[in-house]
Scaffold this motif. Structure first.
Motif, PDB file in Angstrom:
ATOM      1  N   GLN A  76       0.839  -1.204   0.000  1.00 30.25           N
ATOM      2  CA  GLN A  76       0.000   0.000   0.000  1.00 30.25           C
ATOM      3  C   GLN A  76       0.872   1.250   0.000  1.00 30.25           C
ATOM      4  O   GLN A  76       0.555   2.232  -0.672  1.00 30.25           O
ATOM      5  N   LEU A  77       1.931   1.215   0.756  1.00 31.06           N
ATOM      6  CA  LEU A  77       2.838   2.352   0.835  1.00 31.06           C
ATOM      7  C   LEU A  77       3.516   2.592  -0.513  1.00 31.06           C
ATOM      8  O   LEU A  77       3.609   3.727  -0.980  1.00 31.06           O
ATOM      9  N   LEU A  78       3.952   1.531  -1.155  1.00 27.35           N
ATOM     10  CA  LEU A  78       4.616   1.651  -2.452  1.00 27.35           C
ATOM     11  C   LEU A  78       3.662   2.132  -3.541  1.00 27.35           C
ATOM     12  O   LEU A  78       4.092   2.754  -4.515  1.00 27.35           O
ATOM     13  N   ASP A  79       2.370   1.879  -3.383  1.00 22.21           N
ATOM     14  CA  ASP A  79       1.365   2.341  -4.347  1.00 22.21           C
ATOM     15  C   ASP A  79       0.944   3.793  -4.123  1.00 22.21           C
ATOM     16  O   ASP A  79       0.200   4.349  -4.936  1.00 22.21           O
ATOM     17  N   SER A  80       1.399   4.399  -3.054  1.00 19.54           N
ATOM     18  CA  SER A  80       1.007   5.780  -2.754  1.00 19.54           C
ATOM     19  C   SER A  80       1.671   6.736  -3.748  1.00 19.54           C
ATOM     20  O   SER A  80       2.683   6.407  -4.358  1.00 19.54           O
ATOM     21  N   PRO A  81       1.106   7.943  -3.902  1.00 20.68           N
ATOM     22  CA  PRO A  81       1.679   8.904  -4.847  1.00 20.68           C
ATOM     23  C   PRO A  81       2.901   9.651  -4.305  1.00 20.68           C
ATOM     24  O   PRO A  81       3.520  10.423  -5.029  1.00 20.68           O
ATOM     25  N   ALA A  82       3.260   9.424  -3.057  1.00 22.88           N
ATOM     26  CA  ALA A  82       4.367  10.155  -2.434  1.00 22.88           C
ATOM     27  C   ALA A  82       5.716   9.508  -2.742  1.00 22.88           C
ATOM     28  O   ALA A  82       5.795   8.306  -3.002  1.00 22.88           O
ATOM     29  N   ARG A  83       6.755  10.320  -2.695  1.00 23.85           N
ATOM     30  CA  ARG A  83       8.124   9.799  -2.769  1.00 23.85           C
ATOM     31  C   ARG A  83       8.474   9.264  -1.390  1.00 23.85           C
ATOM     32  O   ARG A  83       8.173   9.896  -0.374  1.00 23.85           O
TER      33      ARG A  83
END
Length: 95
Positions: free
Chosen positions: A46-53
């Motif tokens: 889920q974290l890797l799919d987020s739009p944030a760097r």
């Protein structure tokens, strides 16, 4: 915005954090927040799919002996880079 995850992802409102991340945001995993970056963490996709760097603080990873277990998809930075993130992002949200 610079988001700093300082607590374990199991001890904060991780779902809200993920919803708050926007394109252009940076998320720094530090202190116990580095646990979110472990390769075997069920919450990592889920974290890797987020739009944030995504960033993780090297000193906190090393202090916990987790160097070999952090996902290679998260950039490892030092305190100097952390300062640069705070300069770049005028707003900060601690988690």
């Amino acid at each position: 915005m610079l988001h700093t995850l300082m607590s374990s992802p199991f001890q904060c409102d991780y779902a809200l954090l993920l919803r708050m991340l926007q394109p252009g945001d940076d998320l720094l995993l530090m202190q116990d927040g580095v646990l979110a970056g472990l390769t075997d963490n069920l919450l990592l996709p889920q974290l890797l799919d987020s739009p944030a760097r995504l960033w993780v603080l090297a000193e906190d990873v090393a202090a916990r002996g987790l160097d070999a277990q952090i996902s290679s998809k998260i950039a490892v930075i030092d305190y100097n880079d952390f300062v640069m993130l705070t300069v770049k992002q005028q707003q900060q949200m601690p988690w």
